[in-house]
Design an enzyme around this catalytic site. Structure first.
Site, PDB file in Angstrom:
ATOM      1  N   HIS A 207       0.868  -1.183   0.000  1.00 15.59           N
ATOM      2  CA  HIS A 207       0.000   0.000   0.000  1.00 15.59           C
ATOM      3  C   HIS A 207       0.906   1.234   0.000  1.00 15.59           C
ATOM      4  O   HIS A 207       1.539   1.536   1.004  1.00 15.59           O
ATOM      5  CB  HIS A 207      -0.862  -0.071   1.261  1.00 15.59           C
ATOM      6  CG  HIS A 207      -1.829   1.053   1.454  1.00 15.59           C
ATOM      7  ND1 HIS A 207      -3.200   0.860   1.463  1.00 15.59           N
ATOM      8  CD2 HIS A 207      -1.649   2.378   1.683  1.00 15.59           C
ATOM      9  CE1 HIS A 207      -3.809   2.011   1.681  1.00 15.59           C
ATOM     10  NE2 HIS A 207      -2.896   2.946   1.822  1.00 15.59           N
ATOM     11  N   CYS A 240      -3.970  11.034   5.115  1.00 18.97           N
ATOM     12  CA  CYS A 240      -4.286  10.488   6.420  1.00 18.97           C
ATOM     13  C   CYS A 240      -4.296  11.632   7.416  1.00 18.97           C
ATOM     14  O   CYS A 240      -3.315  12.362   7.533  1.00 18.97           O
ATOM     15  CB  CYS A 240      -3.265   9.437   6.841  1.00 18.97           C
ATOM     16  SG  CYS A 240      -3.553   8.829   8.512  1.00 18.97           S
TER      17      CYS A 240
HETATM   18 MG    MG Z   1      -3.645   5.008   2.196  1.00 19.31          MG
END
Ligand code: MG
Length: 302
Positions: A207, A240
């Site tokens: 990821h 994030c």
């Molecule tokens: Mg991500």
């Protein structure tokens, strides 16, 4: 060199991509994006998160999304589940695959989920047990596997320890995540090689975020080691809220472009992915990061 012939892309746009967007996105818009992703040929879609609605208001409609997902025989939808209450909600909606979230660094989990990594594993234990007995499979995210925004570089042995604990619980796939996009290909080679000494290749997903422009190069490092599962987000959406400096996820269309050119099958249409990204871009009213989105849209306007 022995590169894989086929790669599975886990599309995380509807969850990881949207969770950090401040503009409210209507449930029907999310469902339209998901329908377009299915049309594009995506087989693994992380549709939403059953976090507390106040924690991430953007995903407060998790049940509405989950209950209206377009059903397709080849498509597996997953949803992030932070605790047993989240699992209850996911099960009520008929979700067949859940994702759990921890990290390789305590500083990151403490800020993000208010637990140490060890505490998160303890919380996961009954969740995984209940999920598996309900016929629901489980994927686990390990964030900050290369660099933590608070602790700096992360040792590969630490990543292995956390990945192993998740697999021991009954998780079938660990998503080894470069949460702030700071990894370079040699980091990926070192950490993934270390993992492969102790855990099966098919349990590893990667990821990447494209913060420093190394997302695709990092995928290539993973491909060279035989990894066949990669997370990405249509349009490069995402970031994030707890990871300073994290820009978008690696864009699905950029990944598909590279893999197509390398003769590696994804089963996914690049043009349809760009259309899926468009659905969100219109609501956000801003250009997206991905190279393919910018290339195709600038041609349209020229
Ligand atoms: Mg991500």
């Amino acid at each position: 060199m022995n590169l894989p012939n086929k790669v599975t892309i886990v599309e995380v746009g509807p969850r990881d991509g949207l969770q950090n967007e401040p503009v409210p996105i209507a449930t029907e818009t999310k469902l339209a994006m998901i329908a377009k992703l299915v049309e594009a040929g995506v087989t693994h879609i992380e549709a939403t998160s059953f976090v507390h609605p106040q924690a991430i208001p953007q995903l407060a409609d998790a049940a509405e999304v989950a209950n209206q997902l377009p059903q397709h025989p080849n498509v597996i939808y997953s949803a992030l589940v932070p605790n047993e209450r989240g699992l209850d909600r996911a099960l009520e909606c008929g979700i067949k695959r859940i994702a759990l979230f921890t990290a390789a660094s305590d500083s990151f989990t403490k800020i993000n989920i208010n637990m140490t990594v060890d505490e998160s594993i303890k919380v996961f234990k009954p969740i995984v047990k209940r999920a598996l007995s309900a016929g629901v499979t489980v994927r686990g995210y390990v964030s900050t596997c290369f660099v933590c925004p608070y602790e700096g570089p992360i040792n590969e042995q630490r990543v292995l320890e956390v990945a192993k604990q998740l697999l021991d619980l009954g998780v079938d796939e660990v998503s080894i995540s470069d949460t702030i996009g700071a990894a370079v290909p040699t980091d990926v080679t070192r950490t993934v090689s270390h993992l492969l000494g102790s855990i099966p290749l098919e349990t590893i997903a990667l990821h990447f975020h494209d913060t420093y422009g190394c997302g695709l190069a990092n995928v290539y490092a993973g491909l060279q080691l035989g990894v066949t599962t990669y997370d990405s987000s249509a349009g490069g959406l995402g970031g994030c809220p707890y990871a300073p400096g994290a820009s978008g996820n690696l864009a699905t269309e950029d990944l598909v472009y590279m893999l197509d050119g390398m003769g590696i099958d994804t089963g996914i249409s690049l043009d349809r992915i760009v259309e899926a990204a468009d659905i969100i871009a219109k609501v956000l009213n801003k250009p997206l990061h991905s190279r393919q989105w910018q290339r195709i849209r600038s041609q349209c306007q020229a």
